[in-house]
Design an enzyme around this catalytic site. Structure first.
Site, PDB file in Angstrom:
ATOM      1  N   SER A   1       0.792  -0.906  -0.068  1.00  0.00           N
ATOM      2  CA  SER A   1      -0.350  -0.175   0.266  1.00  0.00           C
ATOM      3  C   SER A   1       0.490   1.244   0.504  1.00  0.00           C
ATOM      4  O   SER A   1       1.923   1.213   0.783  1.00  0.00           O
ATOM      5  CB  SER A   1      -1.109  -0.403   1.248  1.00  0.00           C
ATOM      6  OG  SER A   1      -1.442   1.544   1.667  1.00  0.00           O
TER       7      SER A   1
ATOM      8  N   TYR B   1      -1.566  -1.216  10.495  1.00  0.00           N
ATOM      9  CA  TYR B   1      -1.569  -0.826   8.603  1.00  0.00           C
ATOM     10  C   TYR B   1      -0.567  -0.828   7.821  1.00  0.00           C
ATOM     11  O   TYR B   1       0.277  -1.183   7.111  1.00  0.00           O
ATOM     12  CB  TYR B   1      -2.893  -0.449   8.378  1.00  0.00           C
ATOM     13  CG  TYR B   1      -4.083  -0.774   6.739  1.00  0.00           C
ATOM     14  CD1 TYR B   1      -4.187  -1.452   6.712  1.00  0.00           C
ATOM     15  CD2 TYR B   1      -2.760   0.670   6.217  1.00  0.00           C
ATOM     16  CE1 TYR B   1      -4.328  -1.194   5.162  1.00  0.00           C
ATOM     17  CE2 TYR B   1      -3.303   0.449   4.805  1.00  0.00           C
ATOM     18  CZ  TYR B   1      -4.189  -0.337   4.043  1.00  0.00           C
ATOM     19  OH  TYR B   1      -4.172  -0.875   3.129  1.00  0.00           O
TER      20      TYR B   1
END
Length: 313
Positions: free
Chosen positions: A136, A161
């Site tokens: 990401s 995350y």
């Protein structure tokens, strides 16, 4: 003509996805393209199957891998796709059944164990097998020290995350070192800023969820990629000649080396977050300066955690 295994936490949603895929392929077969050729010429020879897998529960990972190995004799591509954001998780989803931080364990440790259990079958598969690791743009906010703290079980839940996505990119690099000389390679991808279900927890935010959710939905519709566009880097990485590259993005990102030498790695973050859509392009990820050392330590520590929890891999 491939057999595609959808490994899903919800069998109900997985079955719906299977029906949608099959209906789309049937439509493509029945409606040839402009040149008279079918859109999906091998649709009739392929199949989609759904199997249950909860990456947050390492027992579920173990059961899935055992069942897969008993059912299938080859594995050409493994896409490590799960992504859970730490946006107001309910109380029962803060810690995994094995006592690990939920987001980091789902996004990285579960993937690590799954690939470890299935890599032997990939090595037995004719040709070159490939592991696709979902990173990401948020890996820019992860750090080498942060992911090693996560691996020790003392990392910040807030950074779960970001750290997990940097860990996935480093995992791909270390996987290639460990598997050097074998017929398995790994590649990482950034799907982009995508209008997907990863944002669904925004509606549950205390006090502000009622206004934050529709506002964010409007932003997503205005500037985010569609799920189809966001899947393009993964599909490309799974099926195409990568020409030696190991990280891909859906955006056009300008990365001249002389600018990087002046400003340092990561200056291109805004373009990697929401640059002009360009299909799929190779990109340089932002990595720790001592990437190889951090990647090796991450691999060692994650292996140790999984072993201490009683899982063979």
């Amino acid at each position: 003509g491939a057999t595609v295994v959808l490994a899903v936490r919800s069998l109900q949603r997985g079955d719906k996805a299977k029906r949608d895929i099959e209906e789309h392929l049937a439509h493509c077969s029945a409606h040839p393209g402009a040149a008279g050729r079918p859109h999906a010429p091998h649709a009739d020879s392929g199949r989609v199957v759904v199997r249950e897998l909860d990456l947050a529960d390492l027992r579920s990972v173990e059961r899935f891998a055992r069942a897969f190995l008993a059912e299938f004799r080859r594995l050409d591509v493994l896409v490590l796709n799960a992504g859970l954001a730490n946006i107001h998780l309910p109380e029962d989803r803060r810690v995994t059944p094995q006592g690990l931080e939920y987001v980091y364990a789902t996004n990285f440790i579960g993937h690590f164990l799954l690939a470890s259990l299935l890599s032997g079958r990939m090595g037995e598969t004719p040709g070159v097998a490939r592991v696709v690791c979902l990173g990401s743009v948020m890996h820019h906010f992860g750090t080498g020290a942060g992911i090693l703290e996560q691996a020790e079980g003392r990392g910040s839940p807030v950074m779960g995350y970001h750290d997990s996505k940097l860990a996935m990119i480093l995992y791909a690099k270390q996987f290639n070192r460990v598997m050097k000389g074998r017929n398995i390679t790994a590649v990482a991808v950034n799907p982009g800023f995508v209008r997907s279900d990863i944002w669904r927890q925004i509606a549950d935010l205390p006090l502000i969820g009622w206004i934050a959710s529709p506002a964010y939905e409007a932003i997503l519709k205005a500037i985010a990629l569609s799920p189809k566009q966001g899947s393009m880097p993964s599909v490309y990485a799974a099926t195409q000649d990568l020409k030696g590259h190991d990280y891909f993005s859906p955006y056009f990102v300008f990365q001249p080396s002389f600018v990087t030498n002046i400003l340092g790695p990561g200056w291109w973050f805004p373009m990697e977050l929401m640059g002009p859509m360009a299909g799929v392009r190779p990109l340089q990820a932002r990595l720790p300066r001592d990437e190889e050392k951090v990647s090796q330590e991450l691999w060692r520590m994650t292996t140790g955690v999984i072993t201490e929890l009683g899982f063979e891999h």
